[in-house]
Write an enzyme that holds these catalytic residues in place. Structure first.
Site, PDB file in Angstrom:
ATOM      1  N   ASP A 178     -59.793 -72.313   9.827  1.00 17.45           N
ATOM      2  CA  ASP A 178     -58.615 -71.872   9.076  1.00 17.45           C
ATOM      3  C   ASP A 178     -58.467 -72.730   7.810  1.00 17.45           C
ATOM      4  O   ASP A 178     -58.458 -73.964   7.890  1.00 17.45           O
ATOM      5  CB  ASP A 178     -57.384 -72.032   9.989  1.00 17.45           C
ATOM      6  CG  ASP A 178     -56.125 -71.430   9.409  1.00 17.45           C
ATOM      7  OD1 ASP A 178     -56.222 -70.465   8.624  1.00 17.45           O
ATOM      8  OD2 ASP A 178     -55.024 -71.918   9.763  1.00 17.45           O
ATOM      9  N   SER A 195     -46.213 -65.416  11.726  1.00 16.22           N
ATOM     10  CA  SER A 195     -45.404 -65.692  12.911  1.00 16.22           C
ATOM     11  C   SER A 195     -44.102 -64.896  12.853  1.00 16.22           C
ATOM     12  O   SER A 195     -43.542 -64.677  11.783  1.00 16.22           O
ATOM     13  CB  SER A 195     -45.081 -67.190  13.006  1.00 16.22           C
ATOM     14  OG  SER A 195     -46.155 -67.880  13.622  1.00 16.22           O
ATOM     15  N   ASN A 210     -52.631 -64.039  11.159  1.00 12.99           N
ATOM     16  CA  ASN A 210     -52.629 -65.467  11.502  1.00 12.99           C
ATOM     17  C   ASN A 210     -51.288 -65.939  12.063  1.00 12.99           C
ATOM     18  O   ASN A 210     -50.245 -65.722  11.449  1.00 12.99           O
ATOM     19  CB  ASN A 210     -52.921 -66.296  10.244  1.00 12.99           C
ATOM     20  CG  ASN A 210     -54.383 -66.294   9.878  1.00 12.99           C
ATOM     21  OD1 ASN A 210     -55.156 -65.480  10.366  1.00 12.99           O
ATOM     22  ND2 ASN A 210     -54.768 -67.221   9.021  1.00 12.99           N
TER      23      ASN A 210
HETATM   24  O1  G3H Z   1     -51.922 -72.594   7.737  1.00 16.62           O
HETATM   25  C1  G3H Z   1     -51.827 -73.677   8.305  1.00 16.62           C
HETATM   26  C2  G3H Z   1     -51.782 -73.738   9.771  1.00 16.62           C
HETATM   27  O2  G3H Z   1     -50.473 -73.524  10.233  1.00 16.62           O
HETATM   28  C3  G3H Z   1     -52.412 -74.999  10.269  1.00 16.62           C
HETATM   29  O3  G3H Z   1     -51.596 -76.108  10.098  1.00 16.62           O
HETATM   30  O4  G3H Z   1     -53.047 -77.824   8.986  1.00 16.62           O
HETATM   31  O5  G3H Z   1     -51.012 -78.499  10.311  1.00 16.62           O
HETATM   32  O6  G3H Z   1     -53.059 -77.641  11.464  1.00 16.62           O
HETATM   33  P1  G3H Z   1     -52.219 -77.624  10.220  1.00 16.62           P
HETATM   34  P1  13P Z   2     -47.482 -69.136  10.504  1.00 24.48           P
HETATM   35  O1  13P Z   2     -46.957 -70.423   9.973  1.00 24.48           O
HETATM   36  O2  13P Z   2     -46.582 -67.981  10.148  1.00 24.48           O
HETATM   37  O3  13P Z   2     -47.744 -69.163  11.956  1.00 24.48           O
HETATM   38  O4  13P Z   2     -48.888 -68.837   9.769  1.00 24.48           O
HETATM   39  C1  13P Z   2     -50.057 -69.480  10.208  1.00 24.48           C
HETATM   40  C2  13P Z   2     -51.210 -69.290   9.287  1.00 24.48           C
HETATM   41  O5  13P Z   2     -51.199 -68.515   8.353  1.00 24.48           O
HETATM   42  C3  13P Z   2     -52.398 -70.123   9.549  1.00 24.48           C
HETATM   43  O6  13P Z   2     -53.396 -69.902   8.611  1.00 24.48           O
HETATM   44 ZN    ZN Z   3     -52.683 -69.678   6.622  1.00 25.81          ZN
END
Ligand code: G3H
Ligand code: 13P
Ligand code: ZN
Length: 305
Positions: A80, A211, A251
């Site tokens: 991601d 989300s 996502n």
């Molecule tokens: O788009 C970002 C995701 O919510 C991942 O978040 O970089 O804190 O793992 P993180």
């Molecule tokens: P949310 O914060 O809405 O769960 O989105 C997650 C996301 O886009 C991770 O790439």
């Molecule tokens: Zn994202």
């Protein structure tokens, strides 16, 4: 079985349903995702951010890969928001079957060039690629078209970007944003823009920031002593409609963060003497499974595997 992103997303785009791609940071999250997908006969994607790789590394990637290999439904392990060519290649070396190169903050030309490099390397190893065009961020419904155009994905540019890069799936900016605070009330999504991009392209489109931030979960979070401001997520009906127009990868991270914290808080709140991690993290896993089941039903991927 462990498969590539395209193996899962191409049929989803053709069948006008969405596949959830959930962020994982530990074993319990991974179990909730994969076991729920198996229960509902749904394809699913598990994604690790660079932060998750820093936190769980090869240990976590191996847990996900092993569970995916043994799963009775197709599962992809996806990077991601890979921030560079090196990051994407590192993920491929770690055994990921799908990678995102997110150079969306660069100019169109630089984004396309970096994406093309990753596509060439990934394809040589049988791995499929997500890239991003446009800038993610909440938009208010009343904002004039010119202002929306400034950062939401331009349909003509999307067509040119896909041609230039050979990207397998494309994340588009449509008004969604990351996190639990996506705007007041029902956050605006530019459905007309999704429909136009969907008509002009044929590859799977990706919605980040998807989300739902369910009211029931937010209420339980507060009820168990958590503090959270005016939280808002993407409406279920808006996601259903987006999947009709070409969104195939959806996502979700925030919902599982909230759900797991609700499970943990409720156990500890009700049983201050509890210190068995299986009771605490097991409760988190159960609440996540409920939220995942709801999402898979909304997206229409149930029964597709
Ligand atoms: O788009 C970002 C995701 O919510 C991942 O978040 O970089 O804190 O793992 P993180
Ligand atoms: P949310 O914060 O809405 O769960 O989105 C997650 C996301 O886009 C991770 O790439
Ligand atoms: Zn994202």
């Amino acid at each position: 079985m462990l498969v590539t992103g395209s193996d899962i997303l191409v049929p989803a785009r053709a069948g006008q349903y969405g596949v959830a791609s959930f962020n994982s940071n530990n074993m319990e999250i991974t179990q909730a995702i994969i076991h729920t997908a198996e229960k509902l006969r749904s394809p699913v994607m598990v994604q690790m951010s660079e932060g998750a790789i820093k936190y769980g590394g090869q240990d976590l990637a191996n847990i996900i890969k092993d569970m995916a290999n043994r799963a009775s439904v197709p599962v992809a392990l996806h990077l991601d928001h890979g921030s560079s060519y090196a990051s994407a290649l590192n993920a491929i070396r770690m055994g990921f079957t799908s990678v995102m190169i997110d150079a969306s903050h660069h100019s169109f030309e630089d984004n396309a060039a970096e994406t093309k490099r990753v596509v060439e390397a990934a394809h040589a190893m049988g791995i499929t690629v997500e890239s991003e065009l446009g800038r993610l961020g909440g938009i208010e419904e009343h904002i004039v078209v010119d202002e929306k155009d400034a950062f939401l994905t331009d349909p003509d540019e999307a067509v040119r970007f896909i041609e230039l890069t050979g990207t397998d799936y494309l994340a588009i900016a449509i008004g969604t944003s990351h996190g639990a605070f996506k705007g007041k009330g029902r956050p605006y999504i530019d459905q007309a823009r999704i429909a136009k991009i969907g008509e002009m392209t044929s590859i799977p489109l990706v919605a980040h920031g998807s989300s739902g931030v369910p009211a029931e979960i937010v209420q339980r979070f507060r009820g168990a002593g958590g503090e959270i401001g005016e939280a808002a997520g993407i409406d279920d009906d808006d996601l259903r409609e987006a999947c009709q127009h070409g969104i195939a990868k959806v996502n979700v991270d925030t919902d599982l963060r909230l759900a797991s914290t609700v499970g943990i808080r409720e156990v500890l709140f009700a049983n201050p003497k509890e210190f068995d991690p299986r009771k605490i993290l097991g409760a988190a896993r159960d609440v996540m499974a409920q939220v995942i089941e709801h999402k898979l039903r909304v997206l229409g991927s149930v029964g597709k595997a």
